[in-house]
Motif scaffolding. Sequence first.
Motif, PDB file in Angstrom:
ATOM      1  N   ASN A 270       0.805  -1.217   0.000  1.00  0.00           N
ATOM      2  CA  ASN A 270       0.000   0.000   0.000  1.00  0.00           C
ATOM      3  C   ASN A 270       0.840   1.268   0.000  1.00  0.00           C
ATOM      4  OD1 ASN A 270       1.057  -0.004   2.534  1.00  0.00           O
ATOM      5  ND2 ASN A 270      -0.910  -0.100   3.610  1.00  0.00           N
ATOM      6  N   GLY A 271       2.192   1.131  -0.113  1.00  0.00           N
ATOM      7  CA  GLY A 271       3.032   2.308  -0.178  1.00  0.00           C
ATOM      8  C   GLY A 271       3.807   2.580   1.087  1.00  0.00           C
TER       9      GLY A 271
ATOM     10  N   ALA B 136      -2.901   6.063  -2.088  1.00  0.00           N
ATOM     11  CA  ALA B 136      -2.860   4.889  -1.217  1.00  0.00           C
ATOM     12  C   ALA B 136      -4.267   4.380  -0.922  1.00  0.00           C
ATOM     13  CB  ALA B 136      -2.129   5.226   0.081  1.00  0.00           C
TER      14      ALA B 136
END
Length: 261
Positions: free
Chosen positions: A2-3, A186
Amino acid sequence: MNGDNALGDFLKARRGRVRPDEAGLTSFGRRRVPGLRRDELARLAGVSQHYLTRLEQGTDRNPSPQVLNALASALQLNQDERAHLTALATPAPPPREHAVASAAVRQLIDSFGQTPAYVRDRRFDVLAANKLAMALSPLYTPGQNLVRDMFRDPTVRTLFPDWAQIAAQSVAALRAEADARDPATADLIAELLADSQFRDLWTAHDVRPTRDEVKRFHHPVVGPLTLRRETLTVAGADGQVIIAYQAAPETPSAYALARLL
């Protein structure tokens, strides 16, 4: 995914895609990983295994340009992938405000006449579109997100005969052009990870910016169209691009497109 550890996730994913023989290494016996082991990549890149572990685990997120170049070479990254790796190693940008297409850009695409055109940002939100683009597909209506609709709108699978290929390209372009550390991006990725097809493509870590290329459509009213996509960067607009579709003159696709006017 998700980053939160985008750099480490990318390094691990790409390490798993390089076979030892492709890297000039000799492999003996049964291997526990499909690609390079961490110690093998570290040796190829000329860094310590401890340092590579810190990069992959996200405890160190600021490798030098020299280290990035060595890792990119060891992982056999292409130009787009190298650019992506470098971007991941830079500090996360501040949260971006909601993008807006300028009046001048909206006027420009409205003047295109028989050319469907729309404006999108780096998160693939549609910001503006001319009437012909929206007649080509509701996908190109301002307020829509192209990647979300690619996986959530069942009519899109009918619109694109090559849906699987286009979906893969869309995910690779999102990874290349967006920044998963941006909160709104995100959130979009977290939402789409619930879809198994998106999840498989996203975790592959393919990187490919949007290209000018031919795309096939199957419109519910005018039938099949073959159109060339052209991508025009909007100067000074933080990743905004104009996407325009053109049919070759005096072809069935040109006549079909004219029927949408």
